[in-house]
Enzyme design. Sequence first.
Site, PDB file in Angstrom:
ATOM      1  NE  ARG A  96       1.081   1.588   3.787  1.00  0.00           N
ATOM      2  CZ  ARG A  96       0.727   0.807   3.015  1.00  0.00           C
ATOM      3  NH1 ARG A  96      -0.584   0.606   2.537  1.00  0.00           N
ATOM      4  NH2 ARG A  96       1.515  -0.300   2.817  1.00  0.00           N
ATOM      5  CG  HIS A 141       4.506  -0.844  -1.197  1.00  0.00           C
ATOM      6  ND1 HIS A 141       3.541  -0.553  -0.608  1.00  0.00           N
ATOM      7  CD2 HIS A 141       3.773  -1.468  -2.377  1.00  0.00           C
ATOM      8  CE1 HIS A 141       2.558  -0.611  -1.275  1.00  0.00           C
ATOM      9  NE2 HIS A 141       2.492  -1.031  -2.321  1.00  0.00           N
ATOM     10  CD  GLU A 186      -1.434  -5.442  -1.043  1.00  0.00           C
ATOM     11  OE1 GLU A 186      -1.256  -5.909  -2.143  1.00  0.00           O
ATOM     12  OE2 GLU A 186      -2.524  -4.733  -0.961  1.00  0.00           O
ATOM     13  CG  ASN A 328      -3.206  -2.831   2.247  1.00  0.00           C
ATOM     14  OD1 ASN A 328      -3.236  -2.141   3.072  1.00  0.00           O
ATOM     15  ND2 ASN A 328      -2.134  -3.246   1.609  1.00  0.00           N
ATOM     16  CE1 TYR A 330      -7.214  -1.035  -3.593  1.00  0.00           C
ATOM     17  CE2 TYR A 330      -6.048  -2.492  -2.186  1.00  0.00           C
ATOM     18  CZ  TYR A 330      -6.085  -1.279  -3.076  1.00  0.00           C
ATOM     19  OH  TYR A 330      -5.041  -0.245  -2.734  1.00  0.00           O
ATOM     20  CD  GLU A 397      -2.361  -0.498  -0.373  1.00  0.00           C
ATOM     21  OE1 GLU A 397      -2.926  -0.957  -1.286  1.00  0.00           O
ATOM     22  OE2 GLU A 397      -1.298  -0.634  -0.169  1.00  0.00           O
ATOM     23  CD  GLU A 448      -2.446  -0.669  -9.595  1.00  0.00           C
ATOM     24  OE1 GLU A 448      -2.015   0.110  -8.911  1.00  0.00           O
ATOM     25  OE2 GLU A 448      -3.259  -1.789  -9.449  1.00  0.00           O
TER      26      GLU A 448
END
Length: 494
Positions: A96, A141, A186, A328, A330, A397, A448
């Site tokens: 991806r 993104h 997102e 996604n 986390y 993700e 990041e």
Amino acid sequence: MASAPSTAPSTPAYCNWNPEDASFPEQFAWGASTAAYQIEGGWDADGKGPSVWDTFTHQAGERVFENQTGDVACSSYTLWEEDLKCIKQLGLTHYRFSLSWSRLLPDGTTGFVNQKGVDYYNKVIDSLLDNSVTPMVTLYHFDLPQSLEDQGGWKSHATVEAFDAYAHFCFQTFGDRVQLWLTINEPYIVAELGYEQGTMAPGVKELGTGAYLSAHNMIKAHAAAWHTYDRVFRKQQGGLVSIALNSDWAEPFQPHSLADQEAVNRHIGFCLDWFATPIFLNGDYPVVMKSRISAMSKKQGYPSSRLPEFTEEEKMTIKGTADFFALNYYTTRKIKHQDYLDSQPSRAGDTEAEQVMDLSWPVATGSSWLAVVPWGLRNLLKYIKDTYNHPIIYITENGFSQSDPAPLDDSQRWEYFRLTLQEILKAIYIDGVRVKGYFVWSLLDNFEWTCGYSSRFGLFHVDYENPALPRVPYKSATEYAKVIANNRPVNSHE
Ligand code: BGC
């Protein structure tokens, strides 16, 4: 003896079932994910236009760790072949990545196409297919073309139209080879951090209104692109289009407190359901959002709700515009009810839900927000199954960061991955959730966002001090390759 639910793939009865011995279903998609701004570099190479992240990182200020930028990043724009080697080394079935909108369309519109950008992505897509790796492509993104931001960005309806035209261009240009599309990554993060708190690009701080307005337009943009695909391309190209939604799992701080349980519903309602309810269910926002924001707005003296409304026609257009669920995941939070007394409006205040970290949960060394809670993913998958009509789900993700300098022997991190894979197996075989794929965030260490290069999420380490930017596998990469080869988690003694 209990038997497996009818919706679960056939598996031995699970009373003695051990996820350590289970395999993933056949054709399971094994992937890793990246995003253009985080890896490509080449920020102004070959005619690329600036994006909001170029502007944001180039502006002086302490908004990004050590004022770092994505100008070079992993230089995937010039080192794509190195990334491909990593993909092959892992044995990924899927990769991806996102397209840089302003690399393809420098001012965000189809008025001018940058052929060099098209050539780059053609090379990426063709070489993936030559190596039997299926591309999953994200159109956007976080890196909105700056020229569109200059005209209001996601706060403006003009961006809805520009996105639809961009999506049409991408489907037309790459859709003969790409069959898995994600429109927006997102939208929650873009809305909340980009247009409400202003801590991420484009850095707009409009508390109480910015998130709702930008999200409203992103939902419309997604729906418009889905319809464009459906109307113009689906018959010929036969692909699938969705949107990547992020969500934490949430648990009440006091398990028996009704107030905390309701706060949990609001926490998820104002994050995942904010987008998933209109797109997967009924074309409209969750009831809890509509009633809460309306009441808070009234209290704060607004003439009407700060949450914009969809017209009946728009609702019909938005409803049902996803061909699978892209999640996604986390982390997980404990949630406490909290009366919001501040007269300053804000999306966070509207939720009246305070997030608390459970101190017993380990925290990823590279991200203070990332409490490691693998079972939270299983609960979230079950929630999506039950709430959103049992969709096919790709986990687009999931990952754990290490702080810099990050050891190549990241055994602890691999343990997090291993436990997470077990939870996914339980979701598939015990809960009957239709999980079709899992994508690690991320293939490589990368930029990041506001943490710059201090937080490392990669399966491959990148040495930024070395101009060749060499990619070296962490132990997690080696272990992940074994999982992929065996289609199941491999015990340490095997
Ligand atoms: C984003 C990625 C990001 C990752 C880790 C997700 O919110 O899609 O771009 O790097 O989380 O923070």
